[in-house]
Design a protein around this motif. Sequence first.
Motif, PDB file in Angstrom:
ATOM      1  N   THR A 199      -6.724   1.002   3.157  1.00  0.00           N
ATOM      2  CA  THR A 199      -6.438   0.789   1.734  1.00  0.00           C
ATOM      3  C   THR A 199      -6.084  -0.684   1.495  1.00  0.00           C
ATOM      4  O   THR A 199      -5.039  -0.996   0.931  1.00  0.00           O
ATOM      5  CB  THR A 199      -5.299   1.697   1.257  1.00  0.00           C
ATOM      6  OG1 THR A 199      -4.171   1.531   2.129  1.00  0.00           O
ATOM      7  CG2 THR A 199      -5.718   3.154   1.249  1.00  0.00           C
ATOM      8  N   ASP A 200      -6.968  -1.594   1.936  1.00  0.00           N
ATOM      9  CA  ASP A 200      -6.746  -3.018   1.709  1.00  0.00           C
ATOM     10  C   ASP A 200      -6.384  -3.262   0.247  1.00  0.00           C
ATOM     11  O   ASP A 200      -6.997  -2.675  -0.654  1.00  0.00           O
ATOM     12  CB  ASP A 200      -8.001  -3.820   2.042  1.00  0.00           C
ATOM     13  CG  ASP A 200      -8.331  -3.801   3.532  1.00  0.00           C
ATOM     14  OD1 ASP A 200      -8.385  -2.704   4.107  1.00  0.00           O
ATOM     15  OD2 ASP A 200      -8.539  -4.883   4.102  1.00  0.00           O
ATOM     16  N   GLY A 201      -5.433  -4.162   0.034  1.00  0.00           N
ATOM     17  CA  GLY A 201      -5.030  -4.445  -1.332  1.00  0.00           C
ATOM     18  C   GLY A 201      -6.120  -5.166  -2.112  1.00  0.00           C
ATOM     19  O   GLY A 201      -6.657  -4.652  -3.092  1.00  0.00           O
ATOM     20  N   ILE A 202      -6.465  -6.389  -1.668  1.00  0.00           N
ATOM     21  CA  ILE A 202      -7.504  -7.184  -2.316  1.00  0.00           C
ATOM     22  C   ILE A 202      -8.410  -7.746  -1.232  1.00  0.00           C
ATOM     23  O   ILE A 202      -7.943  -8.461  -0.339  1.00  0.00           O
ATOM     24  CB  ILE A 202      -6.904  -8.338  -3.137  1.00  0.00           C
ATOM     25  CG1 ILE A 202      -5.921  -7.813  -4.187  1.00  0.00           C
ATOM     26  CG2 ILE A 202      -8.010  -9.153  -3.806  1.00  0.00           C
ATOM     27  CD1 ILE A 202      -5.127  -8.908  -4.878  1.00  0.00           C
ATOM     28  N   ILE A 217       2.287  -6.291  -3.051  1.00  0.00           N
ATOM     29  CA  ILE A 217       1.263  -5.462  -2.432  1.00  0.00           C
ATOM     30  C   ILE A 217       1.875  -4.658  -1.292  1.00  0.00           C
ATOM     31  O   ILE A 217       2.389  -5.219  -0.330  1.00  0.00           O
ATOM     32  CB  ILE A 217       0.086  -6.319  -1.920  1.00  0.00           C
ATOM     33  CG1 ILE A 217      -0.492  -7.160  -3.073  1.00  0.00           C
ATOM     34  CG2 ILE A 217      -0.992  -5.430  -1.320  1.00  0.00           C
ATOM     35  CD1 ILE A 217      -1.587  -8.125  -2.643  1.00  0.00           C
ATOM     36  N   GLU A 218       1.810  -3.342  -1.405  1.00  0.00           N
ATOM     37  CA  GLU A 218       2.272  -2.412  -0.365  1.00  0.00           C
ATOM     38  C   GLU A 218       1.108  -1.485  -0.053  1.00  0.00           C
ATOM     39  O   GLU A 218       0.612  -0.797  -0.942  1.00  0.00           O
ATOM     40  CB  GLU A 218       3.470  -1.603  -0.872  1.00  0.00           C
ATOM     41  CG  GLU A 218       4.629  -2.445  -1.393  1.00  0.00           C
ATOM     42  CD  GLU A 218       5.689  -1.610  -2.086  1.00  0.00           C
ATOM     43  OE1 GLU A 218       5.548  -0.361  -2.083  1.00  0.00           O
ATOM     44  OE2 GLU A 218       6.634  -2.186  -2.632  1.00  0.00           O
ATOM     45  N   THR A 219       0.688  -1.478   1.204  1.00  0.00           N
ATOM     46  CA  THR A 219      -0.516  -0.722   1.495  1.00  0.00           C
ATOM     47  C   THR A 219      -0.593  -0.355   2.967  1.00  0.00           C
ATOM     48  O   THR A 219       0.323  -0.635   3.739  1.00  0.00           O
ATOM     49  CB  THR A 219      -1.756  -1.528   1.046  1.00  0.00           C
ATOM     50  OG1 THR A 219      -2.927  -0.740   1.192  1.00  0.00           O
ATOM     51  CG2 THR A 219      -1.895  -2.812   1.835  1.00  0.00           C
ATOM     52  N   GLY A 220      -1.699   0.293   3.361  1.00  0.00           N
ATOM     53  CA  GLY A 220      -1.863   0.733   4.730  1.00  0.00           C
ATOM     54  C   GLY A 220      -2.781  -0.140   5.550  1.00  0.00           C
ATOM     55  O   GLY A 220      -3.093   0.198   6.691  1.00  0.00           O
ATOM     56  N   ASP A 221      -3.218  -1.266   4.984  1.00  0.00           N
ATOM     57  CA  ASP A 221      -4.082  -2.189   5.712  1.00  0.00           C
ATOM     58  C   ASP A 221      -3.742  -3.597   5.258  1.00  0.00           C
ATOM     59  O   ASP A 221      -2.605  -3.851   4.869  1.00  0.00           O
ATOM     60  CB  ASP A 221      -5.560  -1.844   5.467  1.00  0.00           C
ATOM     61  CG  ASP A 221      -6.446  -2.185   6.656  1.00  0.00           C
ATOM     62  OD1 ASP A 221      -6.570  -3.385   6.965  1.00  0.00           O
ATOM     63  OD2 ASP A 221      -7.016  -1.277   7.281  1.00  0.00           O
ATOM     64  N   ASP A 222      -4.708  -4.523   5.301  1.00  0.00           N
ATOM     65  CA  ASP A 222      -4.413  -5.890   4.886  1.00  0.00           C
ATOM     66  C   ASP A 222      -3.977  -5.936   3.426  1.00  0.00           C
ATOM     67  O   ASP A 222      -4.619  -5.324   2.561  1.00  0.00           O
ATOM     68  CB  ASP A 222      -5.647  -6.780   5.049  1.00  0.00           C
ATOM     69  CG  ASP A 222      -6.039  -6.989   6.500  1.00  0.00           C
ATOM     70  OD1 ASP A 222      -5.144  -6.912   7.364  1.00  0.00           O
ATOM     71  OD2 ASP A 222      -7.222  -7.227   6.764  1.00  0.00           O
ATOM     72  N   CYS A 223      -2.920  -6.677   3.165  1.00  0.00           N
ATOM     73  CA  CYS A 223      -2.545  -6.896   1.760  1.00  0.00           C
ATOM     74  C   CYS A 223      -3.630  -7.682   1.043  1.00  0.00           C
ATOM     75  O   CYS A 223      -4.052  -7.342  -0.059  1.00  0.00           O
ATOM     76  CB  CYS A 223      -1.212  -7.644   1.687  1.00  0.00           C
ATOM     77  SG  CYS A 223       0.196  -6.670   2.252  1.00  0.00           S
ATOM     78  N   CYS A 240       4.204  -9.068   0.506  1.00  0.00           N
ATOM     79  CA  CYS A 240       3.287  -8.179   1.220  1.00  0.00           C
ATOM     80  C   CYS A 240       4.065  -7.290   2.167  1.00  0.00           C
ATOM     81  O   CYS A 240       4.866  -7.779   2.968  1.00  0.00           O
ATOM     82  CB  CYS A 240       2.266  -9.026   1.984  1.00  0.00           C
ATOM     83  SG  CYS A 240       1.347  -8.161   3.276  1.00  0.00           S
ATOM     84  N   GLY A 241       3.827  -6.000   2.119  1.00  0.00           N
ATOM     85  CA  GLY A 241       4.406  -5.087   3.087  1.00  0.00           C
ATOM     86  C   GLY A 241       4.939  -3.818   2.443  1.00  0.00           C
ATOM     87  O   GLY A 241       5.467  -3.863   1.336  1.00  0.00           O
ATOM     88  N   PRO A 242       4.717  -2.652   3.121  1.00  0.00           N
ATOM     89  CA  PRO A 242       4.084  -2.538   4.428  1.00  0.00           C
ATOM     90  C   PRO A 242       2.590  -2.826   4.366  1.00  0.00           C
ATOM     91  O   PRO A 242       2.026  -2.992   3.286  1.00  0.00           O
ATOM     92  CB  PRO A 242       4.341  -1.077   4.797  1.00  0.00           C
ATOM     93  CG  PRO A 242       4.393  -0.370   3.474  1.00  0.00           C
ATOM     94  CD  PRO A 242       5.063  -1.338   2.554  1.00  0.00           C
ATOM     95  N   GLY A 243       1.961  -2.891   5.553  1.00  0.00           N
ATOM     96  CA  GLY A 243       0.548  -3.191   5.647  1.00  0.00           C
ATOM     97  C   GLY A 243       0.265  -3.970   6.910  1.00  0.00           C
ATOM     98  O   GLY A 243       1.047  -3.957   7.857  1.00  0.00           O
ATOM     99  N   HIS A 244      -0.876  -4.679   6.909  1.00  0.00           N
ATOM    100  CA  HIS A 244      -1.290  -5.437   8.089  1.00  0.00           C
ATOM    101  C   HIS A 244      -1.202  -6.940   7.865  1.00  0.00           C
ATOM    102  O   HIS A 244      -1.731  -7.707   8.669  1.00  0.00           O
ATOM    103  CB  HIS A 244      -2.720  -5.051   8.480  1.00  0.00           C
ATOM    104  CG  HIS A 244      -2.850  -3.647   8.975  1.00  0.00           C
ATOM    105  ND1 HIS A 244      -4.038  -3.102   9.403  1.00  0.00           N
ATOM    106  CD2 HIS A 244      -1.919  -2.655   9.116  1.00  0.00           C
ATOM    107  CE1 HIS A 244      -3.847  -1.854   9.778  1.00  0.00           C
ATOM    108  NE2 HIS A 244      -2.580  -1.552   9.605  1.00  0.00           N
ATOM    109  N   GLY A 245      -0.577  -7.365   6.768  1.00  0.00           N
ATOM    110  CA  GLY A 245      -0.411  -8.785   6.526  1.00  0.00           C
ATOM    111  C   GLY A 245      -1.525  -9.378   5.686  1.00  0.00           C
ATOM    112  O   GLY A 245      -2.250  -8.677   4.984  1.00  0.00           O
TER     113      GLY A 245
END
Length: 402
Positions: A199-202, A217-223, A240-245
């Motif tokens: 679920t990348d943010g952008i 941005i809070e998500t399960g993959d890259d922000c 950014c966070g949570p997510g993959h940065g």
Amino acid sequence: MSSLTISTSSTFIIFFFLCLITNGLAADFHVKRYGAKANGNSDDSQAIMRAWKDACMSRKASKVVISGGRYVVNSMKFKGPCMAPIHIQMEGRLEAPLNIQHMKSDDNWIIFEYINALTISGKGIFDGRGSLAWKQNQCASSGKCDSLPISLRFYRLNNTIIRGITSTDSKFFHMNLHNCRNMTLQNIIINAPGVSPNTDGIHIGGSSGVTISNARIETGDDCVSIGDGSQQITIEKVTCGPGHGISIGSLGKYKNEKPVSGVIVRNCTIKNTMFGVRIKTWPDSTQGIATNMHFDSIVMNNVGTPILIDQQYCPYGKCRFKIPSRVAISDVRFRNIVGTSTTRVAVKLVCSRGYPCKNVKLSNINLRYIGTNGTAISECSNVKPTISGRVMPPPCTRAFAI
């Protein structure tokens, strides 16, 4: 001198009144007047599309008004070119079908394409209702990642402003920008649980002149992820966070990828993420270029590997590691980055042995490991970074070959 002043002032006054007249003539197209119910049950897709088509055909600046309420909508395509600048005033909540089998398109939920001078603003919400789709995601097991719909796809847009809106619980990527020019995203909110896959943010690809500012941005993959062909990209004041940065890449997977250059990430806060800021390319990649990338004034809080160059990126474990990445990375600066790392290797620069990284600079870095089994270290391969100011952990505590 006096006549020049009068002439300039007169021109400004005329321009000012022309703006007032133009704005006064701007046409509003309210979707509820086109039959939208906004009751959370009826399918309002067609009503919204009728309002859009009329607004797009207007020869004067127009506004599509989506007022408060819950609009259940299927896949929709807002297509230009339009006759004049167009504004979507978004105050309601658009809800996607819960089951992707009920969607008319498997690729995207909502598309904006071939439009010049588009503005989307308001406090409205795009709700992808992705919880059921996350369970169907087979990206990690099969590598097939294109079967789930992106919530918002922006394609070939010029001079676009997106302000204030929220995207929540997308089935796949929240926003995908492709082949866009001069696009600004301000004060937006993106959220999905940290466990939601892909679920990348952008995601930005093939675009130039893109600015993202004051976003959460809070998500399960890259922000934010930046793909090939992206140039002059600025990401600032993003939490950014949570997510993959925040990531550049992954790069080198496909043929004829275009260079990435002119990326600035600054004044951001990254917290509770798997990574911080990173550049990632595939081993055994196609040839590519990633250059002129600056990461400046970033706070890391509880982040795994805050600074990372990874030219052995292989998320699904099916790569030919013996063949190095052919993406040439150069002119990279990490400066004024502070905070805490959840892994001992707080700085990891794994460059390609075939195309070693060039002109990588570390300046004023202070990252502390918050675990109990030692202090923070750095690792390097195929790179000799330039150091200035105080850098902790010390650069290239461990060097290794790949």
